[in-house]
Design a protein around this motif. Structure first.
Motif, PDB file in Angstrom:
ATOM      1  N   ILE A 103       0.768  -0.970  -0.017  1.00  9.47           N
ATOM      2  CA  ILE A 103      -0.118  -0.100   0.065  1.00  9.47           C
ATOM      3  C   ILE A 103       1.052   1.200   0.001  1.00  9.47           C
ATOM      4  O   ILE A 103       1.676   1.147   1.062  1.00  9.47           O
ATOM      5  N   ALA A 104       0.847   2.011  -1.191  1.00  9.40           N
ATOM      6  CA  ALA A 104       1.568   3.183  -1.190  1.00  9.40           C
ATOM      7  C   ALA A 104       1.074   4.418  -1.379  1.00  9.40           C
ATOM      8  O   ALA A 104      -0.188   4.340  -1.841  1.00  9.40           O
ATOM      9  N   PRO A 105       1.618   5.489  -1.223  1.00 12.86           N
ATOM     10  CA  PRO A 105       0.743   6.946  -1.622  1.00 12.86           C
ATOM     11  C   PRO A 105       0.790   6.712  -3.094  1.00 12.86           C
ATOM     12  O   PRO A 105       1.648   6.181  -4.004  1.00 12.86           O
ATOM     13  N   ALA A 106      -0.642   7.474  -3.374  1.00 14.14           N
ATOM     14  CA  ALA A 106      -0.770   7.436  -5.116  1.00 14.14           C
ATOM     15  C   ALA A 106       0.273   7.986  -5.881  1.00 14.14           C
ATOM     16  O   ALA A 106       0.632   7.854  -7.051  1.00 14.14           O
ATOM     17  N   GLY A 107       0.943   9.445  -5.433  1.00 14.09           N
ATOM     18  CA  GLY A 107       1.943   9.714  -6.307  1.00 14.09           C
ATOM     19  C   GLY A 107       2.961   9.017  -6.414  1.00 14.09           C
ATOM     20  O   GLY A 107       3.760   8.946  -7.500  1.00 14.09           O
ATOM     21  N   ASP A 108       3.498   8.231  -5.455  1.00  8.50           N
ATOM     22  CA  ASP A 108       4.458   7.186  -5.656  1.00  8.50           C
ATOM     23  C   ASP A 108       4.263   6.140  -6.835  1.00  8.50           C
ATOM     24  O   ASP A 108       5.023   5.722  -7.623  1.00  8.50           O
ATOM     25  N   ILE A 109       2.863   5.922  -6.616  1.00  2.96           N
ATOM     26  CA  ILE A 109       2.414   4.790  -7.593  1.00  2.96           C
ATOM     27  C   ILE A 109       2.521   5.426  -8.974  1.00  2.96           C
ATOM     28  O   ILE A 109       2.952   4.416  -9.881  1.00  2.96           O
ATOM     29  N   VAL A 110       2.083   6.417  -9.193  1.00  2.28           N
ATOM     30  CA  VAL A 110       2.108   7.264 -10.236  1.00  2.28           C
ATOM     31  C   VAL A 110       3.770   7.251 -10.847  1.00  2.28           C
ATOM     32  O   VAL A 110       3.849   6.851 -12.186  1.00  2.28           O
ATOM     33  N   ARG A 111       4.595   7.719 -10.286  1.00  5.30           N
ATOM     34  CA  ARG A 111       5.845   7.995 -10.535  1.00  5.30           C
ATOM     35  C   ARG A 111       6.563   6.498 -10.978  1.00  5.30           C
ATOM     36  O   ARG A 111       7.207   6.548 -11.795  1.00  5.30           O
ATOM     37  N   ARG A 112       6.181   5.356 -10.147  1.00  6.90           N
ATOM     38  CA  ARG A 112       6.785   4.126 -10.298  1.00  6.90           C
ATOM     39  C   ARG A 112       6.091   3.671 -11.825  1.00  6.90           C
ATOM     40  O   ARG A 112       7.123   2.958 -12.606  1.00  6.90           O
ATOM     41  N   ILE A 113       4.830   3.782 -11.969  1.00 10.23           N
ATOM     42  CA  ILE A 113       4.353   3.340 -13.315  1.00 10.23           C
ATOM     43  C   ILE A 113       4.951   4.027 -14.389  1.00 10.23           C
ATOM     44  O   ILE A 113       5.455   3.287 -15.460  1.00 10.23           O
ATOM     45  N   ALA A 114       4.922   5.250 -14.387  1.00 16.72           N
ATOM     46  CA  ALA A 114       5.607   6.103 -15.452  1.00 16.72           C
ATOM     47  C   ALA A 114       7.186   5.855 -15.736  1.00 16.72           C
ATOM     48  O   ALA A 114       7.192   5.615 -16.883  1.00 16.72           O
ATOM     49  N   ALA A 115       7.967   5.599 -14.752  1.00 15.62           N
ATOM     50  CA  ALA A 115       9.349   5.184 -14.821  1.00 15.62           C
ATOM     51  C   ALA A 115       9.384   3.848 -15.329  1.00 15.62           C
ATOM     52  O   ALA A 115      10.212   3.504 -16.357  1.00 15.62           O
ATOM     53  N   GLU A 116       8.507   2.928 -14.894  1.00 10.63           N
ATOM     54  CA  GLU A 116       8.735   1.667 -15.566  1.00 10.63           C
ATOM     55  C   GLU A 116       8.262   1.590 -16.972  1.00 10.63           C
ATOM     56  O   GLU A 116       8.996   0.775 -17.847  1.00 10.63           O
ATOM     57  N   ALA A 117       7.333   2.366 -17.401  1.00  6.82           N
ATOM     58  CA  ALA A 117       6.784   2.420 -18.776  1.00  6.82           C
ATOM     59  C   ALA A 117       8.004   2.881 -19.446  1.00  6.82           C
ATOM     60  O   ALA A 117       8.289   2.335 -20.715  1.00  6.82           O
ATOM     61  N   ARG A 118       8.524   3.997 -19.015  1.00  8.96           N
ATOM     62  CA  ARG A 118       9.523   4.504 -19.835  1.00  8.96           C
ATOM     63  C   ARG A 118      10.480   3.755 -20.143  1.00  8.96           C
ATOM     64  O   ARG A 118      11.034   3.582 -21.368  1.00  8.96           O
ATOM     65  N   ASP A 119      11.059   3.019 -19.267  1.00  5.87           N
ATOM     66  CA  ASP A 119      12.064   2.135 -19.222  1.00  5.87           C
ATOM     67  C   ASP A 119      11.756   0.701 -20.304  1.00  5.87           C
ATOM     68  O   ASP A 119      12.714   0.708 -21.065  1.00  5.87           O
ATOM     69  N   VAL A 120      10.609   0.362 -20.166  1.00  9.75           N
ATOM     70  CA  VAL A 120      10.362  -0.888 -21.136  1.00  9.75           C
ATOM     71  C   VAL A 120      10.251  -0.225 -22.319  1.00  9.75           C
ATOM     72  O   VAL A 120      10.652  -0.644 -23.465  1.00  9.75           O
ATOM     73  N   ILE A 121       9.668   0.911 -22.648  1.00 14.32           N
ATOM     74  CA  ILE A 121       9.552   1.541 -24.067  1.00 14.32           C
ATOM     75  C   ILE A 121      10.711   1.847 -24.548  1.00 14.32           C
ATOM     76  O   ILE A 121      11.102   1.411 -25.872  1.00 14.32           O
ATOM     77  N   ALA A 122      11.602   2.519 -23.719  1.00 16.41           N
ATOM     78  CA  ALA A 122      13.022   2.748 -24.393  1.00 16.41           C
ATOM     79  C   ALA A 122      14.028   1.627 -24.706  1.00 16.41           C
ATOM     80  O   ALA A 122      14.507   1.658 -25.453  1.00 16.41           O
ATOM     81  N   SER A 123      13.765   0.594 -23.830  1.00 12.42           N
ATOM     82  CA  SER A 123      14.759  -0.638 -23.698  1.00 12.42           C
ATOM     83  C   SER A 123      14.065  -1.595 -24.843  1.00 12.42           C
ATOM     84  O   SER A 123      14.865  -2.559 -25.615  1.00 12.42           O
ATOM     85  N   ARG A 124      12.933  -1.774 -25.065  1.00 12.38           N
ATOM     86  CA  ARG A 124      12.205  -2.945 -25.724  1.00 12.38           C
ATOM     87  C   ARG A 124      11.518  -2.493 -26.843  1.00 12.38           C
ATOM     88  O   ARG A 124      11.546  -3.347 -27.951  1.00 12.38           O
ATOM     89  N   LEU A 125      10.967  -1.578 -26.856  1.00 10.93           N
ATOM     90  CA  LEU A 125      10.028  -1.126 -27.918  1.00 10.93           C
ATOM     91  C   LEU A 125      10.623   0.016 -29.112  1.00 10.93           C
ATOM     92  O   LEU A 125      10.622  -0.243 -29.916  1.00 10.93           O
ATOM     93  N   ALA A 126      11.458   0.989 -28.395  1.00 12.84           N
ATOM     94  CA  ALA A 126      12.184   1.853 -29.353  1.00 12.84           C
ATOM     95  C   ALA A 126      13.133   1.165 -30.318  1.00 12.84           C
ATOM     96  O   ALA A 126      12.896   1.689 -31.651  1.00 12.84           O
ATOM     97  N   PRO A 127      13.871  -0.111 -30.137  1.00  8.67           N
ATOM     98  CA  PRO A 127      14.577  -0.531 -31.311  1.00  8.67           C
ATOM     99  C   PRO A 127      13.686  -1.051 -32.192  1.00  8.67           C
ATOM    100  O   PRO A 127      14.113  -1.183 -33.310  1.00  8.67           O
ATOM    101  N   LEU A 128      12.657  -1.395 -31.941  1.00  5.75           N
ATOM    102  CA  LEU A 128      11.578  -1.890 -33.133  1.00  5.75           C
ATOM    103  C   LEU A 128      11.354  -0.809 -34.152  1.00  5.75           C
ATOM    104  O   LEU A 128      10.965  -1.106 -35.303  1.00  5.75           O
TER     105      LEU A 128
END
Length: 163
Positions: free
Chosen positions: A136-161
Motif C-alpha cells: 500500500i503506497a501513496p498514489a503519487g509514488d504509484i504514478v511515478r513508479r508506473i511512469a518510470a517503468e513504462a519509460r524504461d520498457v518503451i526505451a529498452s524494448r520497444l524503441a529498437p523496433l
C-alpha cells in the motif's frame, strides 16, 4: 498495475490503461483496510469474473476476489437472483457524514472505511493484476513508479523496433 502493463497496452494501440485495482491499494483510497489487505494477499487465480453482486446494478459483469460468500454461492450451484442464500438481507451499513445506508448482501457497493458490519457479503472488486500488488503506497509514488517503468520498457524494448 505496473509500467510493463501500461507499455504493453500502449504497444497494442491503447491510449492509456485503467489502474483501479492498483490505486485501491493506495494510502489515499477509502477502501476498508480488510479490503486493501485482501488485495495484497490474493492472486489472480483467486478472482472470479461474475455477475454475482448485482443489487443496485443488475446484469453488470465484474471481477471479484473469492470470499467465503463467493465460495458458498459457487458450492450452492451459483444460483441467480432471487434464489441466492440471504438474498437482500442487510449485512452492513455505510455510515458517513450523517448518512446511514443499509447495505444488502450481494450489493454492488464495495467495503469502504465507512462501512460497518459483515464485509464478506460485499464485493471485493479486483482485476487480474491483483497478483502484482504487494504494498500500500501513496498514489503519487504509484504514478511515478508506473511512469518510470513504462519509460524504461518503451526505451529498452520497444524503441529498437521503430528503428
Amino acid at each position: 498495475s505496473d509500467g510493463r502493463g501500461l507499455a504493453a497496452a500502449i504497444a497494442l494501440g491503447a491510449d492509456g490503461a485503467v489502474f483501479g485495482t492498483r490505486f485501491l491499494a493506495s494510502r489515499e483510497s477509502s477502501a476498508h483496510p480488510k479490503y486493501k489487505q485482501a488485495v495484497l494477499d490474493e492472486h489472480a487465480s483467486e478472482t472470479l469474473h461474475t455477475k454475482l453482486f448485482d443489487i443496485g446494478l443488475p446484469d453488470a459483469a465484474h471481477r471479484v476476489i473469492r470470499t467465503p460468500l463467493v465460495e458458498a454461492w459457487e458450492r450452492a450451484g451459483s444460483p441467480s437472483a432471487p434464489n441466492r442464500a440471504g438474498e437482500g438481507e442487510t449485512i452492513a451499513h455505510l455510515r458517513r457524514g450523517g448518512l446511514d445506508a443499509p447495505l444488502p448482501r450481494y450489493s454492488v457497493t464495495p467495503p469502504s472505511d465507512s462501512v460497518e458490519g459483515d464485509l464478506g457479503g460485499l464485493p471485493f472488486y479486483a482485476g487480474q493484476s491483483v497478483s502484482l500488488i504487494e504494498t500500500i503506497a501513496p498514489a503519487g509514488d504509484i504514478v511515478r513508479r508506473i511512469a518510470a517503468e513504462a519509460r524504461d520498457v518503451i526505451a529498452s524494448r520497444l524503441a529498437p523496433l521503430a528503428r
